[in-house]
Design a protein around this motif. Structure first.
Motif, PDB file in Angstrom:
ATOM      1  N   LEU A   3      19.529 -11.222  32.471  1.00  0.00           N
ATOM      2  CA  LEU A   3      20.174 -11.117  33.773  1.00  0.00           C
ATOM      3  C   LEU A   3      20.408 -12.498  34.375  1.00  0.00           C
ATOM      4  O   LEU A   3      20.472 -12.645  35.587  1.00  0.00           O
ATOM      5  CB  LEU A   3      19.323 -10.256  34.710  1.00  0.00           C
ATOM      6  N   CYS A   4      20.520 -13.513  33.516  1.00  0.00           N
ATOM      7  CA  CYS A   4      20.741 -14.878  33.976  1.00  0.00           C
ATOM      8  C   CYS A   4      22.210 -15.264  33.835  1.00  0.00           C
ATOM      9  O   CYS A   4      22.925 -14.749  32.984  1.00  0.00           O
ATOM     10  CB  CYS A   4      19.886 -15.860  33.172  1.00  0.00           C
ATOM     11  N   PHE A   5      22.634 -16.171  34.687  1.00  0.00           N
ATOM     12  CA  PHE A   5      23.943 -16.804  34.515  1.00  0.00           C
ATOM     13  C   PHE A   5      23.870 -18.208  35.083  1.00  0.00           C
ATOM     14  O   PHE A   5      22.938 -18.563  35.810  1.00  0.00           O
ATOM     15  CB  PHE A   5      25.063 -15.990  35.180  1.00  0.00           C
ATOM     16  N   HIS A   6      24.841 -19.008  34.729  1.00  0.00           N
ATOM     17  CA  HIS A   6      24.881 -20.412  35.133  1.00  0.00           C
ATOM     18  C   HIS A   6      26.076 -20.630  36.053  1.00  0.00           C
ATOM     19  O   HIS A   6      27.129 -20.028  35.869  1.00  0.00           O
ATOM     20  CB  HIS A   6      24.963 -21.306  33.904  1.00  0.00           C
ATOM     21  N   VAL A 210      29.917  -9.155  35.106  1.00  0.00           N
ATOM     22  CA  VAL A 210      31.031  -9.294  36.045  1.00  0.00           C
ATOM     23  C   VAL A 210      30.837 -10.524  36.928  1.00  0.00           C
ATOM     24  O   VAL A 210      31.781 -11.286  37.177  1.00  0.00           O
ATOM     25  CB  VAL A 210      31.178  -8.025  36.898  1.00  0.00           C
ATOM     26  N   LEU A 211      29.614 -10.758  37.403  1.00  0.00           N
ATOM     27  CA  LEU A 211      29.337 -11.943  38.217  1.00  0.00           C
ATOM     28  C   LEU A 211      29.666 -13.221  37.450  1.00  0.00           C
ATOM     29  O   LEU A 211      30.224 -14.168  38.003  1.00  0.00           O
ATOM     30  CB  LEU A 211      27.868 -11.975  38.625  1.00  0.00           C
ATOM     31  N   ALA A 212      29.302 -13.233  36.166  1.00  0.00           N
ATOM     32  CA  ALA A 212      29.415 -14.453  35.374  1.00  0.00           C
ATOM     33  C   ALA A 212      30.784 -14.655  34.751  1.00  0.00           C
ATOM     34  O   ALA A 212      31.185 -15.798  34.492  1.00  0.00           O
ATOM     35  CB  ALA A 212      28.355 -14.445  34.270  1.00  0.00           C
ATOM     36  N   CYS A 226      33.426 -12.608  42.075  1.00  0.00           N
ATOM     37  CA  CYS A 226      32.662 -11.689  42.937  1.00  0.00           C
ATOM     38  C   CYS A 226      31.379 -12.313  43.453  1.00  0.00           C
ATOM     39  O   CYS A 226      30.850 -13.282  42.893  1.00  0.00           O
ATOM     40  CB  CYS A 226      32.290 -10.415  42.164  1.00  0.00           C
ATOM     41  N   ILE A 227      30.873 -11.727  44.509  1.00  0.00           N
ATOM     42  CA  ILE A 227      29.501 -11.992  44.964  1.00  0.00           C
ATOM     43  C   ILE A 227      28.717 -10.691  44.854  1.00  0.00           C
ATOM     44  O   ILE A 227      29.303  -9.599  44.814  1.00  0.00           O
ATOM     45  CB  ILE A 227      29.457 -12.515  46.418  1.00  0.00           C
ATOM     46  N   ALA A 228      27.401 -10.822  44.788  1.00  0.00           N
ATOM     47  CA  ALA A 228      26.511  -9.652  44.684  1.00  0.00           C
ATOM     48  C   ALA A 228      25.726  -9.464  45.967  1.00  0.00           C
ATOM     49  O   ALA A 228      25.364 -10.431  46.639  1.00  0.00           O
ATOM     50  CB  ALA A 228      25.563  -9.832  43.506  1.00  0.00           C
TER      51      ALA A 228
END
Length: 230
Positions: A3-6, A210-212, A226-228
């Motif tokens: 569940l990580c992204f940069h 989707v966020l990443a 997008c934002i969460a």
């Protein structure tokens, strides 16, 4: 479950005034130019595959919606691939275009439970070579959004077994009329949306994807950022 992204934070200066409807095209061209400094990135840019990133509009937005020459703005670029993030941190300051990068910062996020996704830049879904419009039906839009997210995650996790249900349970259109953005001499019509995300782990993973990488299509030119919300 990853569940990580940069996220890269770029500080930029434009070398000419740019209206808001043209700024995504300018940033996309700058990113594409930065990718030419690396053979693997150059090949990635030329391939007809999902690009592993999405970027935001520059901020702050001027009251008259025109970005000013010489002023400082920031924009974010997200990805789930650390090697891509490190490469762009290195190469984008060398890129030439309508803006120049003056500072960079790399952050890594471990995303907690997501209850909603909200698009800050319009989403693009194509139907018979045209942009989706409300008359095409909300059901078609929902199906395309889910399938696109699932394919992006499948591209990075081949073992993912796509469930029959969608990863969100509510889809809301936030704008009253289509949002026009310019790209390569044409006008793309998009919409801003809000999704209520399901709590199951597989749905959360698609939400992080989707966020990443962006929601729907044309994320490499800034659509679907997008934002969460928790």
């Amino acid at each position: 479950m990853n569940l990580c992204f940069h996220e890269l934070l770029f500080t930029i200066q434009f070398n000419q005034d740019i209206p808001v409807r043209q700024v995504q095209s300018s940033l996309a061209a700058l990113i594409a130019n930065g990718m030419t400094f690396s053979e693997p990135l150059k090949e990635l840019h030329q391939q007809n595959i999902f690009k592993p990133y999405v970027f935001s509009m520059p901020y702050p937005l001027e009251p008259d919606r025109i970005y000013r020459r010489g002023r400082m703005y920031c924009f974010n670029l997200r990805t789930q691939k650390l090697d891509f993030a490190l490469a762009m941190k290195n190469y984008l300051p060398q890129a030439q275009g309508n803006a120049r990068v003056v500072a960079t910062e790399l952050r890594t996020y471990s995303q907690p439970q997501i209850s909603e996704l909200v698009s800050l830049t319009p989403i693009i879904v194509t139907v018979d070579n045209l942009c989706w419009m409300p008359e095409n039906g909300i059901g078609l839009l929902a199906s395309r959004l889910h399938n696109n997210a699932a394919k992006k995650y499948k591209a990075i996790n081949s073992e993912f077994a796509e469930p029959e249900e969608m990863f969100f349970e509510l889809l809301e259109i936030l704008n009253r009329k289509p949002i026009a953005m310019s790209y390569k001499g044409t006008t793309l019509l998009g919409h801003k949306v809000q999704l209520k995300v399901k709590p199951q782990p597989w749905a959360q993973q698609l939400a992080v994807t989707v966020l990443a990488q962006g929601l729907a299509e044309k994320n490499s030119i800034g659509f679907g950022y997008c934002i969460a919300r928790r």
